[in-house]
Motif scaffolding. Structure first.
Motif, PDB file in Angstrom:
ATOM      1  N   LEU A  57     -15.177  47.188  -7.342  1.00 10.52           N
ATOM      2  CA  LEU A  57     -15.619  45.961  -6.661  1.00 10.52           C
ATOM      3  C   LEU A  57     -14.422  45.224  -6.093  1.00 10.52           C
ATOM      4  CD1 LEU A  57     -18.051  44.459  -9.360  1.00 10.52           C
ATOM      5  CD2 LEU A  57     -18.717  45.580  -7.231  1.00 10.52           C
ATOM      6  N   ARG A  84      -9.344  46.211  -9.137  1.00 12.82           N
ATOM      7  CA  ARG A  84      -9.810  44.825  -9.271  1.00 12.82           C
ATOM      8  C   ARG A  84      -8.994  44.076 -10.315  1.00 12.82           C
ATOM      9  NH1 ARG A  84     -14.523  41.979 -11.449  1.00 12.82           N
ATOM     10  NH2 ARG A  84     -15.185  43.697 -12.744  1.00 12.82           N
ATOM     11  N   GLY A  95     -19.120  53.625 -12.430  1.00 10.37           N
ATOM     12  CA  GLY A  95     -18.312  52.424 -12.640  1.00 10.37           C
ATOM     13  C   GLY A  95     -18.915  51.208 -11.961  1.00 10.37           C
ATOM     14  N   VAL A 138     -13.853  59.204  -4.725  1.00  3.81           N
ATOM     15  CA  VAL A 138     -13.273  58.055  -4.015  1.00  3.81           C
ATOM     16  C   VAL A 138     -13.066  56.943  -5.036  1.00  3.81           C
ATOM     17  CG1 VAL A 138     -13.537  56.412  -2.126  1.00  3.81           C
ATOM     18  CG2 VAL A 138     -14.521  58.709  -1.923  1.00  3.81           C
ATOM     19  N   GLY A 139     -11.808  56.711  -5.408  1.00  2.00           N
ATOM     20  CA  GLY A 139     -11.487  55.643  -6.363  1.00  2.00           C
ATOM     21  C   GLY A 139     -10.881  56.187  -7.642  1.00  2.00           C
ATOM     22  N   GLY A 153      -4.505  57.146  -0.770  1.00  3.18           N
ATOM     23  CA  GLY A 153      -5.014  56.909   0.576  1.00  3.18           C
ATOM     24  C   GLY A 153      -6.384  56.278   0.528  1.00  3.18           C
ATOM     25  N   HIS A 201      -5.131  52.557  -4.658  1.00  7.50           N
ATOM     26  CA  HIS A 201      -4.357  51.779  -5.636  1.00  7.50           C
ATOM     27  C   HIS A 201      -4.497  50.274  -5.474  1.00  7.50           C
ATOM     28  CE1 HIS A 201      -2.739  55.393  -7.201  1.00  7.50           C
ATOM     29  NE2 HIS A 201      -2.001  55.687  -6.172  1.00  7.50           N
ATOM     30  N   LEU A 211     -13.676  48.258 -18.689  1.00  8.32           N
ATOM     31  CA  LEU A 211     -12.960  49.529 -18.513  1.00  8.32           C
ATOM     32  C   LEU A 211     -13.677  50.670 -19.231  1.00  8.32           C
ATOM     33  CD1 LEU A 211      -9.413  48.075 -19.245  1.00  8.32           C
ATOM     34  CD2 LEU A 211     -10.226  48.855 -17.015  1.00  8.32           C
ATOM     35  N   VAL A 212     -14.034  50.425 -20.498  1.00  5.61           N
ATOM     36  CA  VAL A 212     -14.591  51.505 -21.305  1.00  5.61           C
ATOM     37  C   VAL A 212     -15.970  51.926 -20.780  1.00  5.61           C
ATOM     38  CG1 VAL A 212     -15.674  50.035 -23.087  1.00  5.61           C
ATOM     39  CG2 VAL A 212     -14.804  52.285 -23.711  1.00  5.61           C
ATOM     40  N   ALA A 222      -2.443  42.599 -18.893  1.00  3.54           N
ATOM     41  CA  ALA A 222      -2.915  43.476 -19.958  1.00  3.54           C
ATOM     42  C   ALA A 222      -4.424  43.617 -19.914  1.00  3.54           C
ATOM     43  CB  ALA A 222      -2.507  42.883 -21.306  1.00  3.54           C
ATOM     44  N   GLY A 223      -4.896  44.835 -20.111  1.00  2.00           N
ATOM     45  CA  GLY A 223      -6.340  45.074 -20.225  1.00  2.00           C
ATOM     46  C   GLY A 223      -6.696  45.130 -21.710  1.00  2.00           C
ATOM     47  N   ASN A 256     -11.812  36.012 -15.567  1.00  2.00           N
ATOM     48  CA  ASN A 256     -13.249  36.021 -15.267  1.00  2.00           C
ATOM     49  C   ASN A 256     -14.117  36.390 -16.455  1.00  2.00           C
ATOM     50  OD1 ASN A 256     -12.952  38.733 -15.585  1.00  2.00           O
ATOM     51  ND2 ASN A 256     -13.766  39.307 -13.600  1.00  2.00           N
TER      52      ASN A 256
HETATM   53  C1  LIG Z   1      -8.913  39.867 -13.640  1.00  2.00           C
HETATM   54  C2  LIG Z   1      -9.676  40.953 -14.334  1.00  2.00           C
HETATM   55  C3  LIG Z   1      -9.371  41.272 -15.649  1.00  2.00           C
HETATM   56  C4  LIG Z   1     -10.083  42.277 -16.301  1.00  2.00           C
HETATM   57  N1  LIG Z   1      -9.754  42.563 -17.590  1.00  2.00           N
HETATM   58  C5  LIG Z   1     -10.438  43.516 -18.250  1.00  2.00           C
HETATM   59  C6  LIG Z   1     -10.128  43.814 -19.608  1.00  2.00           C
HETATM   60  O1  LIG Z   1      -9.228  43.217 -20.209  1.00  2.00           O
HETATM   61  N2  LIG Z   1     -10.878  44.756 -20.232  1.00  2.00           N
HETATM   62  C7  LIG Z   1     -11.911  45.424 -19.606  1.00  2.00           C
HETATM   63  O2  LIG Z   1     -12.536  46.277 -20.227  1.00  2.00           O
HETATM   64  N3  LIG Z   1     -12.206  45.172 -18.295  1.00  2.00           N
HETATM   65  C8  LIG Z   1     -11.504  44.242 -17.621  1.00  2.00           C
HETATM   66  N4  LIG Z   1     -11.823  43.964 -16.307  1.00  2.00           N
HETATM   67  C9  LIG Z   1     -12.905  44.735 -15.656  1.00  2.00           C
HETATM   68  C10 LIG Z   1     -12.373  46.112 -15.241  1.00  2.00           C
HETATM   69  O3  LIG Z   1     -11.169  45.972 -14.524  1.00  2.00           O
HETATM   70  C11 LIG Z   1     -13.411  46.852 -14.389  1.00  2.00           C
HETATM   71  O4  LIG Z   1     -14.656  46.854 -15.042  1.00  2.00           O
HETATM   72  C12 LIG Z   1     -12.977  48.298 -14.146  1.00  2.00           C
HETATM   73  O5  LIG Z   1     -11.683  48.347 -13.546  1.00  2.00           O
HETATM   74  C13 LIG Z   1     -13.976  49.029 -13.267  1.00  2.00           C
HETATM   75  O6  LIG Z   1     -13.508  50.322 -13.079  1.00  2.00           O
HETATM   76  P1  LIG Z   1     -13.885  51.164 -11.765  1.00  2.00           P
HETATM   77  O7  LIG Z   1     -13.268  52.499 -11.968  1.00  2.00           O
HETATM   78  O8  LIG Z   1     -15.338  51.082 -11.506  1.00  2.00           O
HETATM   79  O9  LIG Z   1     -13.197  50.361 -10.568  1.00  2.00           O
HETATM   80  P2  LIG Z   1     -11.667  49.941 -10.314  1.00  2.00           P
HETATM   81  O10 LIG Z   1     -10.888  49.932 -11.580  1.00  2.00           O
HETATM   82  O11 LIG Z   1     -11.711  48.683  -9.535  1.00  2.00           O
HETATM   83  O12 LIG Z   1     -11.098  51.116  -9.422  1.00  2.00           O
HETATM   84  C14 LIG Z   1     -11.610  51.344  -8.114  1.00  2.00           C
HETATM   85  C15 LIG Z   1     -10.511  52.017  -7.309  1.00  2.00           C
HETATM   86  O13 LIG Z   1     -11.080  52.480  -6.072  1.00  2.00           O
HETATM   87  C16 LIG Z   1     -10.125  52.241  -5.047  1.00  2.00           C
HETATM   88  N5  LIG Z   1     -10.826  52.242  -3.745  1.00  2.00           N
HETATM   89  C17 LIG Z   1     -11.735  51.349  -3.264  1.00  2.00           C
HETATM   90  N6  LIG Z   1     -12.177  51.727  -2.046  1.00  2.00           N
HETATM   91  C18 LIG Z   1     -11.509  52.870  -1.745  1.00  2.00           C
HETATM   92  C19 LIG Z   1     -11.508  53.729  -0.613  1.00  2.00           C
HETATM   93  N7  LIG Z   1     -12.308  53.516   0.444  1.00  2.00           N
HETATM   94  N8  LIG Z   1     -10.696  54.823  -0.635  1.00  2.00           N
HETATM   95  C20 LIG Z   1      -9.884  55.080  -1.694  1.00  2.00           C
HETATM   96  N9  LIG Z   1      -9.847  54.291  -2.804  1.00  2.00           N
HETATM   97  C21 LIG Z   1     -10.651  53.203  -2.825  1.00  2.00           C
HETATM   98  C22 LIG Z   1      -9.516  50.903  -5.430  1.00  2.00           C
HETATM   99  O14 LIG Z   1      -8.262  50.704  -4.792  1.00  2.00           O
HETATM  100  C23 LIG Z   1      -9.360  51.085  -6.939  1.00  2.00           C
HETATM  101  O15 LIG Z   1      -8.148  51.678  -7.274  1.00  2.00           O
HETATM  102  C24 LIG Z   1     -11.124  42.978 -15.624  1.00  2.00           C
HETATM  103  C25 LIG Z   1     -11.431  42.663 -14.294  1.00  2.00           C
HETATM  104  C26 LIG Z   1     -10.726  41.654 -13.654  1.00  2.00           C
HETATM  105  C27 LIG Z   1     -11.060  41.324 -12.247  1.00  2.00           C
END
Ligand SMILES: Cc1cc2nc3c(=O)[nH]c(=O)nc-3n(C[C@H](O)[C@H](O)[C@H](O)COP(=O)(O)OP(=O)(O)OC[C@H]3O[C@@H](n4cnc5c(N)ncnc54)[C@H](O)[C@@H]3O)c2cc1C
Length: 301
Positions: free
Chosen positions: A109, A36, A265, A7-8, A76, A33, A275-276, A42-43, A129
């Motif tokens: 988140l 956060r 994550g 999921v995600g 979805g 999709h 991200l990393v 850009a990341g 942030n």
């Molecule tokens: C403004 C901003 C800028 C950032 N810039 C950077 C950067 O430059 N470099 C860096 O390293 N980090 C950056 N970050 C942090 C980084 O984005 C996060 O640490 C990272 O995306 C976390 O990855 P994740 O896979 O845990 O979650 P996410 O990338 O948030 O992915 C979670 C996914 O799960 C999906 N989802 C949630 N609930 C459900 C559900 N019930 N069913 C289906 N799908 C669902 C969401 O839609 C999303 O697509 C930034 C964060 C923010 C807010």
């Protein structure tokens, strides 16, 4: 019936899908999709992908994971998950159902921004942030740091590495001691304890911070600390334990307190939130899932 439902589809979920695909496990990744970091152009800080847009990052990651024949992805939102005869039955908003032997929660988140006019339009363009993500782009600029939490002093000290022209704002909620304020001011940092009335500017670009007492201070960018909460409550519904910060508790291989349920994550509170680091935690969870499935498939000795 598949080996793992994810999921995600952020870096955590996609990284897990890649590793599980290479381990010849069948995977269905469900993602709605709404990442956060969608607001950013850009990341930064992900080796080999520094500066890539979040959309392009995900496109590349999906392409890599989907090149393995046992990995499938579907758009979805997962709304319910039930335990059923030792399996997990997931259902999406559109009514699609899937059954899986294991479940990986990688739903990230959600952020709640302070309700200040202008902030939403500027968030991700000139207000951010995390200085490690976007501080380089604001180097030597007049910046603002806003936080109502206790991290403000620490954040202010950190930001001096990117710019000497820092304005620190408590937004009227007093998270700086008098001693901390003195120490900052002695180093040329401006401090405001007044509530912010608006972030002023246009096209996403901050020009000034306007305070409730009418003061206007020119700034071209800065950092705020939004409230963050889990992207989904599915872990709680399944009975997974959460830590004091609200994250799903996991062992080093992503195992939650509920057998068969894993998390990775931001959902699992990986720190720092990057991200990393999210990708690495997805990879570790995939090792946990694959190892546990191998044990189950082998059976008792
Ligand atoms: C403004 C901003 C800028 C950032 N810039 C950077 C950067 O430059 N470099 C860096 O390293 N980090 C950056 N970050 C942090 C980084 O984005 C996060 O640490 C990272 O995306 C976390 O990855 P994740 O896979 O845990 O979650 P996410 O990338 O948030 O992915 C979670 C996914 O799960 C999906 N989802 C949630 N609930 C459900 C559900 N019930 N069913 C289906 N799908 C669902 C969401 O839609 C999303 O697509 C930034 C964060 C923010 C807010």
């Amino acid at each position: 019936m598949i080996d793992c439902a994810i999921v995600g589809g952020g870096p955590a979920g996609l990284s897990a899908a890649l590793v599980l695909g290479r381990a010849r496990r069948s995977v269905l990744l469900l993602d709605d999709h709404k990442p956060r970091n969608a607001v950013t152009q850009a990341g930064h800080g992900y080796l080999t992908r520094d500066g890539v847009s979040p959309a392009e990052f995900r496109r590349l990651a999906r392409e890599e994971a989907e090149s393995y024949p046992t990995v499938r992805m579907r758009q979805g939102r997962v709304v319910t998950i039930e335990r059923y005869a030792g399996l997990f039955r997931l259902r999406t908003e559109s009514g699609h159902a899937v059954e899986a032997r294991t479940l990986l929660l990688a739903a990230g988140l959600k952020e709640q921004l302070p309700d200040v006019p202008g902030l939403r339009e500027m968030y991700g363009s000139s207000l951010f942030n995390c200085p490690y993500c976007d501080g380089w782009e604001l180097r030597d600029a007049p910046i603002v740091a806003v936080s109502t939490s206790s991290n403000l002093f620490q954040q202010a000290k950190l930001l001096l590495g990117w710019s000497r022209d820092v304005l620190v704002c408590t937004h009227g909620q007093g998270q700086l001691t008098a001693q901390q304020q003195q120490a900052l001011e002695a180093r040329g940092v401006k401090v405001s304890r007044t509530r912010i009335a608006a972030f002023e500017g246009s096209g996403g670009k901050l020009k000034a911070v306007r305070f409730e007492d009418g003061t206007l201070i020119a700034r071209s960018g800065g950092f705020i600390t939004p409230e963050a909460m889990l992207g989904t409550q599915l872990g709680a519904q399944l009975g997974c334990a959460h830590d004091a910060g609200g994250a799903v508790m996991v062992d080093p291989y992503g195992r939650t307190t509920v057998p068969g349920v894993y998390a990775a994550g931001d959902t699992a509170g990986t720190s720092p939130s990057q991200l990393v680091i999210a990708a690495a935690s997805g990879s570790r969870a995939a090792f946990g899932i694959s190892g546990d499935l191998a044990e189950a498939d082998f059976g008792p000795v």
